[in-house]
Design an enzyme around this catalytic site. Structure first.
Site, PDB file in Angstrom:
ATOM      1  CD  GLU A   1      -2.983  -0.536   2.493  1.00  0.00           C
ATOM      2  OE1 GLU A   1      -3.020   0.588   3.034  1.00  0.00           O
ATOM      3  OE2 GLU A   1      -3.579  -1.539   2.946  1.00  0.00           O
TER       4      GLU A   1
ATOM      5  CG  ASP B   1      -3.929   7.491   8.780  1.00  0.00           C
ATOM      6  OD1 ASP B   1      -4.182   8.033   7.684  1.00  0.00           O
ATOM      7  OD2 ASP B   1      -3.716   6.265   8.917  1.00  0.00           O
TER       8      ASP B   1
ATOM      9  CE1 TYR C   1      -7.883  -2.708   6.471  1.00  0.00           C
ATOM     10  CE2 TYR C   1      -6.606  -1.942   4.602  1.00  0.00           C
ATOM     11  CZ  TYR C   1      -6.772  -2.092   5.971  1.00  0.00           C
ATOM     12  OH  TYR C   1      -5.793  -1.608   6.810  1.00  0.00           O
TER      13      TYR C   1
HETATM   14  O1  LIG Z   1      -1.615   1.313  10.683  1.00  0.00           O
HETATM   15  P1  LIG Z   1      -2.291   0.008  11.001  1.00  0.00           P
HETATM   16  O2  LIG Z   1      -2.976   0.040  12.373  1.00  0.00           O
HETATM   17  O3  LIG Z   1      -1.373  -1.189  10.839  1.00  0.00           O
HETATM   18  O4  LIG Z   1      -3.494  -0.189   9.932  1.00  0.00           O
HETATM   19  C1  LIG Z   1      -3.202  -0.356   8.501  1.00  0.00           C
HETATM   20  C2  LIG Z   1      -3.237   1.010   7.915  1.00  0.00           C
HETATM   21  O5  LIG Z   1      -1.998   1.621   8.244  1.00  0.00           O
HETATM   22  C3  LIG Z   1      -3.421   1.210   6.413  1.00  0.00           C
HETATM   23  O6  LIG Z   1      -4.141   0.200   5.787  1.00  0.00           O
HETATM   24  C4  LIG Z   1      -4.080   2.539   6.395  1.00  0.00           C
HETATM   25  C5  LIG Z   1      -3.398   3.716   6.599  1.00  0.00           C
HETATM   26  N1  LIG Z   1      -4.292   4.736   6.764  1.00  0.00           N
HETATM   27  C6  LIG Z   1      -5.573   4.223   6.723  1.00  0.00           C
HETATM   28  C7  LIG Z   1      -6.798   4.851   6.916  1.00  0.00           C
HETATM   29  C8  LIG Z   1      -7.958   4.072   6.842  1.00  0.00           C
HETATM   30  C9  LIG Z   1      -7.853   2.674   6.578  1.00  0.00           C
HETATM   31  C10 LIG Z   1      -6.606   2.025   6.407  1.00  0.00           C
HETATM   32  C11 LIG Z   1      -5.470   2.826   6.510  1.00  0.00           C
END
Ligand SMILES: O=P(O)(O)OC[C@@H](O)[C@@H](O)c1c[nH]c2ccccc12
Length: 268
Positions: A49, A60, A174
């Site tokens: 990603e 975030d 997801y």
């Molecule tokens: O950071 P984590 O807790 O490992 O979660 C994945 C995430 O970083 C990535 O998929 C993602 C980054 N920003 C997001 C905002 C919404 C959904 C998903 C995301």
């Protein structure tokens, strides 16, 4: 069938789960991001990603917020993220790329140009966490035309909306493991496994889980029931922790190796 679909098929035939890291492009800078991407693939990442930094990353937690701030200092935008994908390919990286972006940067760029660039840069998937359902029809249509999968997010509270969200999804679904924002967690939403099993009832495409996953044990646990596991904040934090090493020519390789080892132990 794009590169990401093919990757899931190969992994399925090997009875393996995709490790899907997230990183913020341009953190700590574009050149280093390209080298980190090479390390992630060497560490066993299967799909990546590529996060477009944004000034208001509402979904975030603090780790990714800080990474976004560092990247925005270099003026990183969607276009530089796509250029980074090209540079990674030129460095020999084979794995498929997902472009992760909030909706506003897409609107700023304009849908015509955005999807033209997505197509020419062979981006396999799109994650737009704040895409309003009302707009998702047009975005989904344009994504299909560009041969890119618009990856839907489902939350443990989606309940009756799960079927609607995943019914004609492409790429993978997801599953968000917890409510709230991204960031490492020691516990997940109550009944997250049942939630994942429910989602799997409504779709035949791969199902991945993300949010809060940061250790080998958590990756192994979710790998039992998912086709993919997403790890973001833990990797972004590891990158953040080695920035001093990366910024010094004498210790740069050591810093890159630390990132590689961290990711490799997730999958081991
Ligand atoms: O950071 P984590 O807790 O490992 O979660 C994945 C995430 O970083 C990535 O998929 C993602 C980054 N920003 C997001 C905002 C919404 C959904 C998903 C995301």
């Amino acid at each position: 069938m794009n590169l990401m679909d093919q990757t899931f098929e190969v992994l399925k035939s090997q009875n393996r789960t995709a490790l899907i890291p997230f990183l913020t492009v341009g953190d700590p800078d574009i050149e280093t991001t390209v080298e980190i991407i090479v390390q992630l693939e060497a560490a066993g990442a299967d799909i990546l990603e590529l996060g477009v930094p944004y000034s208001d990353p509402l979904a975030d937690g603090p780790v990714i917020q800080r990474a976004s701030q560092r990247a925005l200092k270099h003026g990183v935008n969607i276009r530089t993220c796509m250029e980074t994908a090209v540079k990674a390919r030129e460095s020999g990286v084979q794995m498929p790329f997902i472009l992760f972006t909030y909706f506003n940067p897409v609107l700023q760029m304009g849908l015509d140009l955005f999807f033209k660039e997505v197509q020419t840069h062979e981006i396999s998937g799109l994650i737009i966490p704040d895409l309003p359902v009302e707009e998702s029809g047009e975005i989904r249509r344009r994504a299909d035309e560009a041969g890119v999968s618009l990856i839907p997010l489902v939350a443990p509270t989606s309940n009756e909306r799960i079927e609607k969200i995943v019914s004609n999804a492409s790429g993978f679904v997801y599953c968000v493991s917890s409510l709230g924002v991204t960031g490492e967690r020691s516990t997940f939403h109550q009944g997250v496994e049942e939630f994942i099993q429910t989602v799997k009832k409504y779709t035949n495409i791969p199902v991945a889980v993300g949010f809060g996953i940061s250790t080998h044990e958590q990756v192994a646990h979710f790998s039992q029931i998912c086709d993919g596991v997403v790890v973001g904040s833990a990797i972004v934090r590891e990158i953040e922790s080695v920035i001093p090493l990366l910024n010094d020519a004498n210790t740069r390789q050591e810093g890159l190796l630390q990132i590689r080892k961290f990711v490799a132990q997730l999958k081991a």
